[in-house]
Design a protein around this motif. Structure first.
Motif, mmCIF file in Angstrom:
data_model
loop_
_atom_site.group_PDB
_atom_site.id
_atom_site.type_symbol
_atom_site.label_atom_id
_atom_site.label_comp_id
_atom_site.label_asym_id
_atom_site.label_seq_id
_atom_site.Cartn_x
_atom_site.Cartn_y
_atom_site.Cartn_z
ATOM 1 N N GLY A 24 78.387 1.965 -1.448
ATOM 2 C CA GLY A 24 78.598 1.047 -0.331
ATOM 3 C C GLY A 24 77.622 -0.113 -0.233
ATOM 4 N N TYR A 25 77.060 -0.542 -1.364
ATOM 5 C CA TYR A 25 76.182 -1.716 -1.336
ATOM 6 C C TYR A 25 77.001 -2.956 -1.046
ATOM 7 N N GLU A 26 76.386 -3.917 -0.370
ATOM 8 C CA GLU A 26 77.072 -5.168 -0.060
ATOM 9 C C GLU A 26 77.199 -6.063 -1.275
ATOM 10 N N ASN A 27 76.213 -5.950 -2.196
ATOM 11 C CA ASN A 27 76.247 -6.813 -3.369
ATOM 12 C C ASN A 27 75.388 -6.210 -4.485
ATOM 13 N N ARG A 28 75.436 -6.819 -5.652
ATOM 14 C CA ARG A 28 74.672 -6.342 -6.809
ATOM 15 C C ARG A 28 73.169 -6.425 -6.572
ATOM 16 N N SER A 29 72.740 -7.460 -5.876
ATOM 17 C CA SER A 29 71.306 -7.636 -5.641
ATOM 18 C C SER A 29 70.715 -6.464 -4.865
ATOM 19 N N GLU A 30 71.403 -6.022 -3.803
ATOM 20 C CA GLU A 30 70.908 -4.886 -3.016
ATOM 21 C C GLU A 30 70.853 -3.623 -3.871
ATOM 22 N N ALA A 31 71.873 -3.397 -4.665
ATOM 23 C CA ALA A 31 71.904 -2.218 -5.523
ATOM 24 C C ALA A 31 70.798 -2.282 -6.569
ATOM 25 N N PHE A 32 70.624 -3.433 -7.165
ATOM 26 C CA PHE A 32 69.582 -3.588 -8.187
ATOM 27 C C PHE A 32 68.193 -3.389 -7.584
ATOM 28 N N ARG A 33 67.952 -3.933 -6.388
ATOM 29 C CA ARG A 33 66.652 -3.760 -5.725
ATOM 30 C C ARG A 33 66.375 -2.286 -5.457
ATOM 31 N N ASP A 34 67.400 -1.544 -5.006
ATOM 32 C CA ASP A 34 67.242 -0.111 -4.758
ATOM 33 C C ASP A 34 66.904 0.649 -6.045
ATOM 34 N N LEU A 35 67.619 0.333 -7.112
ATOM 35 C CA LEU A 35 67.346 0.987 -8.394
ATOM 36 C C LEU A 35 65.941 0.669 -8.894
ATOM 37 N N LEU A 36 65.540 -0.563 -8.739
ATOM 38 C CA LEU A 36 64.209 -0.982 -9.178
ATOM 39 C C LEU A 36 63.121 -0.286 -8.356
ATOM 40 N N ARG A 37 63.291 -0.249 -7.033
ATOM 41 C CA ARG A 37 62.321 0.449 -6.173
ATOM 42 C C ARG A 37 62.225 1.923 -6.560
ATOM 43 N N SER A 38 63.357 2.538 -6.791
ATOM 44 C CA SER A 38 63.383 3.952 -7.159
ATOM 45 C C SER A 38 62.635 4.202 -8.461
ATOM 46 N N ARG A 39 62.859 3.365 -9.442
ATOM 47 C CA ARG A 39 62.174 3.523 -10.738
ATOM 48 C C ARG A 39 60.668 3.295 -10.609
ATOM 49 N N ILE A 40 60.292 2.293 -9.828
ATOM 50 C CA ILE A 40 58.866 2.013 -9.625
ATOM 51 C C ILE A 40 58.197 3.188 -8.914
ATOM 52 N N GLU A 41 58.832 3.740 -7.888
ATOM 53 C CA GLU A 41 58.264 4.891 -7.176
ATOM 54 C C GLU A 41 58.181 6.106 -8.097
ATOM 55 N N HIS A 42 59.190 6.287 -8.930
ATOM 56 C CA HIS A 42 59.152 7.386 -9.901
ATOM 57 C C HIS A 42 57.944 7.235 -10.828
ATOM 58 N N GLU A 43 57.732 6.046 -11.327
ATOM 59 C CA GLU A 43 56.584 5.779 -12.206
ATOM 60 C C GLU A 43 55.267 6.023 -11.472
ATOM 61 N N ARG A 44 55.179 5.566 -10.238
ATOM 62 C CA ARG A 44 53.953 5.770 -9.456
ATOM 63 C C ARG A 44 53.670 7.253 -9.264
ATOM 64 N N LYS A 45 54.730 8.043 -9.023
ATOM 65 C CA LYS A 45 54.537 9.482 -8.822
ATOM 66 C C LYS A 45 54.132 10.177 -10.116
ATOM 67 N N THR A 46 54.807 9.856 -11.209
ATOM 68 C CA THR A 46 54.521 10.559 -12.461
ATOM 69 C C THR A 46 53.183 10.172 -13.064
ATOM 70 N N THR A 47 52.652 9.019 -12.688
ATOM 71 C CA THR A 47 51.341 8.611 -13.202
ATOM 72 C C THR A 47 50.253 8.798 -12.137
ATOM 73 N N TYR A 48 50.593 9.471 -11.051
ATOM 74 C CA TYR A 48 49.661 9.761 -9.958
ATOM 75 C C TYR A 48 49.001 8.507 -9.379
ATOM 76 N N GLN A 49 49.750 7.412 -9.312
ATOM 77 C CA GLN A 49 49.249 6.205 -8.667
ATOM 78 C C GLN A 49 49.504 6.244 -7.159
ATOM 79 N N VAL A 50 50.372 7.154 -6.737
ATOM 80 C CA VAL A 50 50.644 7.317 -5.314
ATOM 81 C C VAL A 50 49.451 8.021 -4.689
ATOM 82 N N ARG A 51 48.934 7.466 -3.630
ATOM 83 C CA ARG A 51 47.785 8.096 -2.970
ATOM 84 C C ARG A 51 48.233 9.050 -1.873
#
Length: 151
Positions: A24-51
């Protein structure tokens, strides 16, 4: 906001458009931003950059397992500084579901979750972590203003 242009093959574009429609995304940009945020958070968690994080730890266990309920209660009490709340549900005659809301240092929250999930008799354990940017609050900062535990 910065514009980024990407090129993808037709098959990937079709799959992406189907994902957009399913979620139900309104457009490709919103979907892409969500995917990008998710990947960045995944990387932060797996490399213990999340405090710091908030998390929910859910697990199913057999309450007839020898002293398991007592062990789980002890573990939670030993980590009262990160355990915010616990919900206990009776699933059937033998099995219970517990969900614990956690808040604190990412490494400490993960270590706590691992210690619970690895207990003999605990099944189907899973943690959902949400990284947050905040100072590590203590539970006493969020209690009722007139509540003063005895020390």
């Amino acid at each position: 906001m910065r514009r980024i242009t990407i090129s993808v093959d037709d098959s990937l574009a079709e799959q992406f458009d189907a994902l957009i429609e399913r979620h139900g995304y309104e457009n490709r940009s919103e979907a892409f931003r969500d995917l990008l945020r998710s990947r960045i958070e995944h990387e932060r968690k797996t490399t213990y950059q999340v405090r710091h994080c908030i998390a929910s730890l859910s697990y199913v266990y057999n309450h007839h397992e020898r002293e398991l309920s007592a062990r789980l209660a002890v573990i939670q009490h030993e980590h009262h500084d990160i355990c915010v709340s616990t919900m206990h549900v009776h699933l059937d005659h033998d099995n219970c579901l517990e969900t614990i809301v956690l808040r604190g240092a990412f490494k400490q929250v993960n270590a706590f979750a691992d210690s619970v999930i690895s207990q003999s008799g605990v099944r189907h354990g899973q943690i959902n972590v949400v990284p947050v940017d905040m100072a590590s609050p203590t539970l006493t900062q969020h209690r009722h203003p007139h509540f003063h535990p005895k020390t």
